[in-house]
Scaffold this motif. Sequence first.
Motif, PDB file in Angstrom:
ATOM      1  N   ILE A 274       0.763  -1.172   0.034  1.00 46.07           N
ATOM      2  CA  ILE A 274       0.153   0.112   0.013  1.00 46.07           C
ATOM      3  C   ILE A 274       0.950   1.252   0.014  1.00 46.07           C
ATOM      4  N   ASP A 275       0.427   2.153  -0.866  1.00 43.74           N
ATOM      5  CA  ASP A 275       1.190   3.462  -0.958  1.00 43.74           C
ATOM      6  C   ASP A 275       0.206   4.458  -1.100  1.00 43.74           C
ATOM      7  N   PHE A 276      -0.249   5.384   0.019  1.00 42.03           N
ATOM      8  CA  PHE A 276      -1.448   5.981  -0.001  1.00 42.03           C
ATOM      9  C   PHE A 276      -1.111   7.418   0.480  1.00 42.03           C
ATOM     10  N   LEU A 277      -1.611   8.196  -0.386  1.00 40.03           N
ATOM     11  CA  LEU A 277      -1.600   9.751   0.054  1.00 40.03           C
ATOM     12  C   LEU A 277      -2.736  10.211   1.347  1.00 40.03           C
ATOM     13  N   GLY A 278      -2.150   9.862   2.313  1.00 45.98           N
ATOM     14  CA  GLY A 278      -3.465  10.066   3.349  1.00 45.98           C
ATOM     15  C   GLY A 278      -2.900   9.169   4.735  1.00 45.98           C
ATOM     16  N   THR A 279      -3.984   8.923   5.526  1.00 44.94           N
ATOM     17  CA  THR A 279      -3.782   7.885   6.464  1.00 44.94           C
ATOM     18  C   THR A 279      -4.311   6.544   6.145  1.00 44.94           C
ATOM     19  N   VAL A 280      -3.407   5.695   6.937  1.00 42.34           N
ATOM     20  CA  VAL A 280      -3.966   4.150   6.583  1.00 42.34           C
ATOM     21  C   VAL A 280      -4.353   3.489   8.017  1.00 42.34           C
ATOM     22  N   ASN A 281      -5.320   3.093   7.919  1.00 38.69           N
ATOM     23  CA  ASN A 281      -5.835   2.271   9.202  1.00 38.69           C
ATOM     24  C   ASN A 281      -6.129   1.012   8.983  1.00 38.69           C
ATOM     25  N   VAL A 282      -5.251  -0.038   9.296  1.00 37.65           N
ATOM     26  CA  VAL A 282      -5.277  -1.483   9.455  1.00 37.65           C
ATOM     27  C   VAL A 282      -5.831  -2.142  10.446  1.00 37.65           C
ATOM     28  N   THR A 283      -6.932  -2.512  10.235  1.00 37.64           N
ATOM     29  CA  THR A 283      -7.710  -3.204  11.372  1.00 37.64           C
ATOM     30  C   THR A 283      -7.256  -4.558  11.818  1.00 37.64           C
ATOM     31  N   GLY A 284      -6.771  -5.361  10.844  1.00 34.74           N
ATOM     32  CA  GLY A 284      -6.229  -6.621  11.024  1.00 34.74           C
ATOM     33  C   GLY A 284      -4.813  -6.670  11.032  1.00 34.74           C
ATOM     34  N   GLU A 285      -4.262  -7.360   9.940  1.00 32.25           N
ATOM     35  CA  GLU A 285      -2.567  -7.919  10.192  1.00 32.25           C
ATOM     36  C   GLU A 285      -2.066  -7.162   9.133  1.00 32.25           C
TER      37      GLU A 285
END
Length: 537
Positions: A274-285
């Motif tokens: 993942i390469d994202f312009l913003g915030t990344v929220n990983v709820t799993g693993e």
Amino acid sequence: MPENAHLKCLSIRLDEGGGRVIAYFAPTGDVDSITLGDFKQAVNAAGFGEYDLDEAALRDATAQYAAGRAFELALGDAVDGEFDIRIDIGHLNAYLTCIPPRGGAPVTLERVLEEAKHKEITVGIDLEAIEQALKGGGNNVLIASGKAATDGVDGKFENLIPSAKDRSPHLDEHGLADFRELGEILVVHKGDPLMRRIPATDGEPGLTLAGQPTPAKPGKNVTFAAKLDGAEFDPADINLLIAATDGCPVLLKDGVSVEPIYTVGDVDLHTGNIDFLGTVNVTGEIHTGMTVKASGDIHVNGTVEGVILIAGGDIVVEGGIIGLTERAGEKSHHSAITCGGSCSANFAQNAHISAGKGIFIRDFTMQSELSAGHQIVVGDGSRKGHLIGGTARAAMLIKAKVIGSPTRSKTLVIAGADQTLHERLVAIAETRGAAMSKLLNVVKLLELAGANPGRLPAETVKAAETTRDSINAEMAALNLDEAELNREIAASKEAQIVAEKKFLEGVEVRFGLKRQTMVADREGGIFKLKEGELTFD
């Protein structure tokens, strides 16, 4: 002295001009001896006690009277009252000093008002204050006041989301800031108010004693940054910044940006890196070998093992950060964590963590490479708080309950200014120089427009004014950044390495070229530099 003897053969009266007190003595027989006090009493009884009397003349007259010698002596003079009106430097206040008469004519209200008029005092004359001063005398009595100009108030920003993340470090007097409260992901929705700009005020002009206006100094305006991602101005209020999209608000020096939020359950081969312009929220693993990059924050609910995380903001791992060690015949994956803000986790093992602000490990760190721009803190008060093996490097503070490995393997802790701080100062100076050159050109253009009205199109002048304000705002932000960096560099000279309970054998502490290795366990304390020498308290 016999009763009424002060009247015997002694006459005290004014001369023909009425301005001088004369004493005449023509004895007709024996006289009694008198004192200076007796003679003064006679002067007072004659009604001349308030005149400007000459002490030497009084003594001479007393002596001659006591000797029975006739005399005619001038004892003193009638002195008129005096006054002066003083005006302060700002021509805002007038003060009256009044000296009562000593036998002469008193100062009249008319004379004072005439002098006030002569001094061009036309506002707010206090007649009662003047009369009191004339009656009993007075020194620097305020008799008239103008109005001081009230300077304008500088513009400012009002943050309408107090819990928004602040990407600008604010250090306390010890050069430290608490970055541990990284918090949950805060979400705003499109149209939500983010920040209000409160414009500067012009102030109120003043008024001199002569009734002339005095200009007020207008306050300095603040401007929103030219580009604030995810935010826009309210169409109905140019001073109100609102969210242009749903996302995570981030507080900046001159505005609020809204970072998009990408929420994903697991990061694995199905999602890809993942390469994202913003915030990344990983709820799993995040599975081993995967990479997650974000311009904002990265939040991970679980433990990460053998992954790469790169964030422009903070990285929060609710579990631990584990880097895989070498396995026979298998490829190893080291967890590499890099963020511009702070990183927090429950524990770190065989991990590589680099944070622009702070690293906060709640339980323990083992054989990890830790590097922070400000501070590294291991332990949250209720956990073990062990820093075991590896390297920990921070500019201002490294703190744990226990530092060192029970197996006596090397643990390296390094405190003090990082070279990157000085490099950032140089970069700021270069950026400011370029901005100043651009500003000078814009100012010249505006001066040309001011000297030659109508020569340049109104749109050109307006654009130049906008550019000027934008550059001024940019330079103000650069000055703030420079001041903060200088504070950090200065504070780093007070850097500390703290073990609350114990330093174990094998620990090496470094401050620049100064270093010390523990050859045996040592009770907890603080290492720091004092007058250039490494000390332990």
